[in-house]
Design a protein around this motif. Structure first.
Motif, PDB file in Angstrom:
ATOM      1  N   GLU A   1       0.807  -1.129  -0.117  1.00 49.96           N
ATOM      2  CA  GLU A   1       0.126  -0.015   0.030  1.00 49.96           C
ATOM      3  C   GLU A   1       0.859   1.216  -0.025  1.00 49.96           C
ATOM      4  O   GLU A   1       1.984   1.375   0.609  1.00 49.96           O
ATOM      5  N   TYR A   2       0.347   2.321  -0.374  1.00 48.96           N
ATOM      6  CA  TYR A   2       1.075   3.503  -0.619  1.00 48.96           C
ATOM      7  C   TYR A   2       0.209   4.666  -1.079  1.00 48.96           C
ATOM      8  O   TYR A   2      -0.972   4.464  -1.401  1.00 48.96           O
ATOM      9  N   PHE A   3       0.659   6.013  -0.445  1.00 45.17           N
ATOM     10  CA  PHE A   3      -0.049   7.197  -0.728  1.00 45.17           C
ATOM     11  C   PHE A   3       0.588   7.947  -1.983  1.00 45.17           C
ATOM     12  O   PHE A   3       1.882   7.958  -2.217  1.00 45.17           O
ATOM     13  N   LEU A   4       0.017   8.741  -2.927  1.00 51.33           N
ATOM     14  CA  LEU A   4       0.298   9.575  -3.741  1.00 51.33           C
ATOM     15  C   LEU A   4       0.030  11.243  -3.217  1.00 51.33           C
ATOM     16  O   LEU A   4      -1.094  11.271  -3.063  1.00 51.33           O
ATOM     17  N   VAL A   5       1.287  11.891  -2.668  1.00 54.94           N
ATOM     18  CA  VAL A   5       0.936  13.044  -2.333  1.00 54.94           C
ATOM     19  C   VAL A   5       1.662  14.221  -2.929  1.00 54.94           C
ATOM     20  O   VAL A   5       2.336  13.896  -4.099  1.00 54.94           O
ATOM     21  N   ARG A   6       1.598  15.279  -2.503  1.00 55.81           N
ATOM     22  CA  ARG A   6       2.472  16.448  -3.105  1.00 55.81           C
ATOM     23  C   ARG A   6       2.568  17.507  -1.948  1.00 55.81           C
ATOM     24  O   ARG A   6       1.965  17.324  -0.762  1.00 55.81           O
ATOM     25  N   ARG A   7       3.771  18.219  -1.985  1.00 54.60           N
ATOM     26  CA  ARG A   7       4.315  19.137  -1.140  1.00 54.60           C
ATOM     27  C   ARG A   7       3.622  20.432  -1.265  1.00 54.60           C
ATOM     28  O   ARG A   7       3.330  20.900  -2.296  1.00 54.60           O
ATOM     29  N   GLU A   8       3.187  20.847  -0.095  1.00 53.93           N
ATOM     30  CA  GLU A   8       2.171  22.244  -0.349  1.00 53.93           C
ATOM     31  C   GLU A   8       3.416  23.176  -0.006  1.00 53.93           C
ATOM     32  O   GLU A   8       4.742  23.081   0.584  1.00 53.93           O
ATOM     33  N   PRO A   9       3.216  24.694  -0.283  1.00 47.82           N
ATOM     34  CA  PRO A   9       4.091  25.855  -0.288  1.00 47.82           C
ATOM     35  C   PRO A   9       4.844  25.725   1.357  1.00 47.82           C
ATOM     36  O   PRO A   9       5.928  26.258   1.471  1.00 47.82           O
ATOM     37  N   ASP A  10       3.997  25.463   2.292  1.00 55.44           N
ATOM     38  CA  ASP A  10       4.528  25.728   3.742  1.00 55.44           C
ATOM     39  C   ASP A  10       5.258  24.378   4.056  1.00 55.44           C
ATOM     40  O   ASP A  10       5.700  24.250   5.215  1.00 55.44           O
ATOM     41  N   GLY A  11       5.352  23.349   3.045  1.00 50.43           N
ATOM     42  CA  GLY A  11       6.147  22.229   3.496  1.00 50.43           C
ATOM     43  C   GLY A  11       5.710  20.986   4.039  1.00 50.43           C
ATOM     44  O   GLY A  11       6.110  19.843   3.931  1.00 50.43           O
ATOM     45  N   SER A  12       4.139  21.085   4.202  1.00 56.32           N
ATOM     46  CA  SER A  12       3.232  20.113   4.422  1.00 56.32           C
ATOM     47  C   SER A  12       3.213  19.284   3.262  1.00 56.32           C
ATOM     48  O   SER A  12       3.351  19.751   2.338  1.00 56.32           O
ATOM     49  N   ILE A  13       2.232  18.070   3.537  1.00 51.82           N
ATOM     50  CA  ILE A  13       1.996  17.161   2.454  1.00 51.82           C
ATOM     51  C   ILE A  13       0.538  17.228   2.411  1.00 51.82           C
ATOM     52  O   ILE A  13      -0.112  17.596   3.402  1.00 51.82           O
ATOM     53  N   ALA A  14      -0.108  16.941   1.355  1.00 47.86           N
ATOM     54  CA  ALA A  14      -1.417  16.849   0.906  1.00 47.86           C
ATOM     55  C   ALA A  14      -1.680  15.724  -0.191  1.00 47.86           C
ATOM     56  O   ALA A  14      -0.834  15.543  -0.646  1.00 47.86           O
ATOM     57  N   VAL A  15      -2.818  15.179  -0.079  1.00 47.27           N
ATOM     58  CA  VAL A  15      -3.128  14.308  -1.066  1.00 47.27           C
ATOM     59  C   VAL A  15      -2.826  14.693  -2.604  1.00 47.27           C
ATOM     60  O   VAL A  15      -3.309  15.916  -2.608  1.00 47.27           O
ATOM     61  N   ALA A  16      -2.174  14.108  -3.320  1.00 48.82           N
ATOM     62  CA  ALA A  16      -2.125  14.674  -4.719  1.00 48.82           C
ATOM     63  C   ALA A  16      -3.178  15.025  -5.458  1.00 48.82           C
ATOM     64  O   ALA A  16      -2.994  16.073  -6.228  1.00 48.82           O
ATOM     65  N   ASP A  17      -4.293  14.068  -5.431  1.00 50.71           N
ATOM     66  CA  ASP A  17      -5.586  14.377  -6.251  1.00 50.71           C
ATOM     67  C   ASP A  17      -6.252  15.388  -5.478  1.00 50.71           C
ATOM     68  O   ASP A  17      -6.702  14.700  -4.173  1.00 50.71           O
ATOM     69  N   ARG A  18      -6.474  16.475  -5.576  1.00 55.02           N
ATOM     70  CA  ARG A  18      -7.231  17.609  -4.885  1.00 55.02           C
ATOM     71  C   ARG A  18      -8.681  17.106  -4.869  1.00 55.02           C
ATOM     72  O   ARG A  18      -9.348  17.558  -3.758  1.00 55.02           O
ATOM     73  N   GLN A  19      -9.085  16.334  -5.732  1.00 53.52           N
ATOM     74  CA  GLN A  19     -10.583  16.059  -5.589  1.00 53.52           C
ATOM     75  C   GLN A  19     -10.905  14.669  -4.736  1.00 53.52           C
ATOM     76  O   GLN A  19     -12.203  14.414  -4.586  1.00 53.52           O
ATOM     77  N   ASP A  20      -9.725  14.067  -4.368  1.00 53.85           N
ATOM     78  CA  ASP A  20     -10.012  12.907  -3.765  1.00 53.85           C
ATOM     79  C   ASP A  20     -10.039  13.321  -2.239  1.00 53.85           C
ATOM     80  O   ASP A  20      -9.190  12.909  -1.261  1.00 53.85           O
ATOM     81  N   SER A  21     -11.226  13.758  -1.862  1.00 55.84           N
ATOM     82  CA  SER A  21     -11.602  14.008  -0.468  1.00 55.84           C
ATOM     83  C   SER A  21     -12.835  13.530   0.275  1.00 55.84           C
ATOM     84  O   SER A  21     -13.238  13.937   1.148  1.00 55.84           O
ATOM     85  N   ALA A  22     -13.457  12.248  -0.337  1.00 56.21           N
ATOM     86  CA  ALA A  22     -14.600  11.675   0.116  1.00 56.21           C
ATOM     87  C   ALA A  22     -14.319  11.103   1.615  1.00 56.21           C
ATOM     88  O   ALA A  22     -12.968  10.830   1.717  1.00 56.21           O
ATOM     89  N   ALA A  23     -15.203  11.012   2.469  1.00 49.31           N
ATOM     90  CA  ALA A  23     -15.163  10.279   3.722  1.00 49.31           C
ATOM     91  C   ALA A  23     -14.867   9.027   3.530  1.00 49.31           C
ATOM     92  O   ALA A  23     -14.330   8.391   4.396  1.00 49.31           O
ATOM     93  N   ALA A  24     -15.397   8.283   2.718  1.00 42.77           N
ATOM     94  CA  ALA A  24     -15.316   6.741   2.438  1.00 42.77           C
ATOM     95  C   ALA A  24     -14.661   6.535   1.337  1.00 42.77           C
ATOM     96  O   ALA A  24     -15.610   6.003   0.277  1.00 42.77           O
ATOM     97  N   PRO A  25     -13.370   6.832   0.781  1.00 43.31           N
ATOM     98  CA  PRO A  25     -12.929   6.860  -0.525  1.00 43.31           C
ATOM     99  C   PRO A  25     -12.703   5.339  -1.184  1.00 43.31           C
ATOM    100  O   PRO A  25     -12.265   5.019  -2.375  1.00 43.31           O
ATOM    101  N   CYS A  26     -12.693   4.412  -0.351  1.00 38.24           N
ATOM    102  CA  CYS A  26     -12.248   3.001  -0.432  1.00 38.24           C
ATOM    103  C   CYS A  26     -12.963   2.431  -1.972  1.00 38.24           C
ATOM    104  O   CYS A  26     -14.245   2.549  -2.091  1.00 38.24           O
ATOM    105  N   TYR A  27     -12.199   2.189  -2.766  1.00 35.01           N
ATOM    106  CA  TYR A  27     -12.729   1.590  -4.199  1.00 35.01           C
ATOM    107  C   TYR A  27     -13.508   2.366  -4.925  1.00 35.01           C
ATOM    108  O   TYR A  27     -14.296   2.068  -5.953  1.00 35.01           O
TER     109      TYR A  27
END
Length: 459
Positions: free
Chosen positions: A137-163
């Protein structure tokens, strides 16, 4: 012997030259990993194959990572395992060959691949082999300008995203590229899915012997890292990159086979109803008996215990074990028997070194087999419904809450000491424990935002 992609396995320098010519390979990565699973490599032109096969690739081991060396130590020579050769289809012109590190002509006992080889020899002495399937298992993420990380797909925000088919589609190019490359290598990719957390994915390939599966886990990580970087993303196998989301596991499915292909863990007459043989139950008992010590190798980072001992994330379930139990097709247990003849260890996380994790699992399982150990009847409780007091009253053994606690259990475990082997300076376990304790101490040097929020004005 075939490598799974229809090619004959390479067994000599001449066959390696022929294979790289057919594959259009110009350079080889002579690769091994350190204790932490970091892939180390030298890029060797194919014109130097004879020198590589004859004398290996030289490395300053201290610079490579946690390999049991100091700056004054003699070179590590990475001796290529010719049968492990594969092209890297995502990087035309590149091939990869896994190596067994040696020092002064002897296999180096600090090398994880060498450690696993010894455990495989123990299986062979018992006239059996282990089949291992790994769920990476792995995540695909991106760096934010403040150095934090966020999910790479900005639309992937569902409460139950599995499948979620929509989120899967948005990462279609990445996932299908990984799948095609795995299949080109003969790994038999059979499923690709969006996992329980936003931005989290799993891509499955067919089980194989322990060494082959461990090699593939290392190459899979390298492949995913490479493709993600090319697409402007970061791939992470970190156990718990987000406190509110499910963590990354490296679940391993284990089956035992005789030299004649007989499935040794399966028994249709099993009175407990799981289809497991007496030998299989003894193997399970060994894993359970050594569960707390195994955690130090299966969950080897400070961050691991944010996954293993965490509260349920946004999805409602952590999907990681809290107690050393086994059951049927029930994902609340450390060991799950999803079908006859196979057991899944759900404790192992994404930071595990696959060579060391498999070595420890084999050592624990063989110990159970040698004692004809019995794990008792499977646990039929839904462990997510238990609180700590109820679990304690039932006699359930909790998994370690921190890496430090797990290391304490590993340090005193004679079976895993023997399984991970001896070095010139003692047992590999002592080196592992010392290295990891330094990691824990380093983590305590930083004051976290949680501590500021909790204590700044509390007193």
């Amino acid at each position: 012997m075939s490598d799974g992609a229809g090619r004959a396995s390479v067994t000599s320098a001449a066959e390696l030259k022929e294979a790289v010519a057919v594959d259009g390979v110009e350079f080889l990565f002579a690769m091994f990993v350190d204790m932490h699973g970091k892939p180390c490599a030298k890029m060797v032109p194919v014109s130097a194959i004879d020198a590589l096969v004859g004398g290996g690739a030289g490395f300053a081991g201290f610079a490579a990572g946690a390999m049991g060396q100091s700056p004054s130590s003699p070179d590590i020579l990475a001796m290529p395992d010719l049968a492990s050769y594969m092209p890297a289809p995502w990087r035309p012109g590149l091939g990869i060959i896994q190596c067994d590190p040696c020092v002064e002509g002897e296999p180096w006992p600090y090398a994880p691949r060498v450690i696993l080889r010894r455990q495989i020899e123990r299986l062979a002495a018992a006239d059996c082999t282990l089949g291992v399937g790994a769920e990476v298992e792995y995540f695909l993420v991106r760096r934010e300008p403040d150095g934090s990380i966020a999910v790479a797909d900005r639309q992937d925000s569902a409460a139950a995203p599995c499948y979620d088919a929509r989120a899967l589609t948005r990462m279609y190019d990445h996932l299908t590229a990984v799948s095609r490359h795995m299949n080109a290598l003969g790994w038999a990719n059979y499923a690709n899915d969006h996992e329980d957390a936003n931005g989290q994915f799993e891509q499955n390939f067919r089980y194989a012997d322990p060494l082959t599966t461990a090699d593939r886990v290392i190459v899979f990580r390298y492949l995913v890292h490479s493709l993600a970087a090319e697409a402007g993303m970061i791939a992470t196998f970190m156990p718990k990159p987000f406190s509110h989301l499910t963590g990354n596991g490296l679940h391993m499915h284990l089956s035992l086979w005789g030299e004649d292909g007989t499935e040794l863990f399966a028994d249709t007459a099993d009175g407990r109803g799981l289809g497991v043989s007496a030998l299989g139950y003894s193997f399970i008992a060994g894993l359970l008996d050594h569960a707390e010590a195994l955690a130090a190798v299966a969950c080897p980072t400070v961050n691991s215990y944010k996954r293993l001992a965490s509260a349920p994330p946004n999805s409602g379930a952590a999907w990681s074990p809290v107690y050393a139990t086994y059951g049927g097709n029930d994902r609340t247990h450390m060991l799950r028997v999803p079908e006859p003849g196979r057991v899944e260890d759900r404790c192992i996380d994404g930071s595990a070194n696959p060579y060391l994790a498999m070595s420890a699992l084999i050592a624990a399982g063989l110990d159970g087999m040698s004692r004809d150990a019995d794990p008792g009847d499977p646990c039929e409780l839904n462990l997510l419904e238990l609180d700590e007091a109820e679990a304690a009253a039932l006699g359930l053994r909790a998994m370690p809450m921190t890496l430090w606690h797990a290391l304490e259990r590993l340090e005193t475990n004679a079976v895993l000491r023997e399984g991970l082997g001896k070095t010139a300076d003692g047992d590999y376990v002592d080196y592992f424990v010392a290295t990891k304790r330094a990691e824990v101490r380093s983590s305590h040097a930083d004051v976290t935002p949680w501590e500021i929020d909790r204590y700044l004005t509390a007193i």
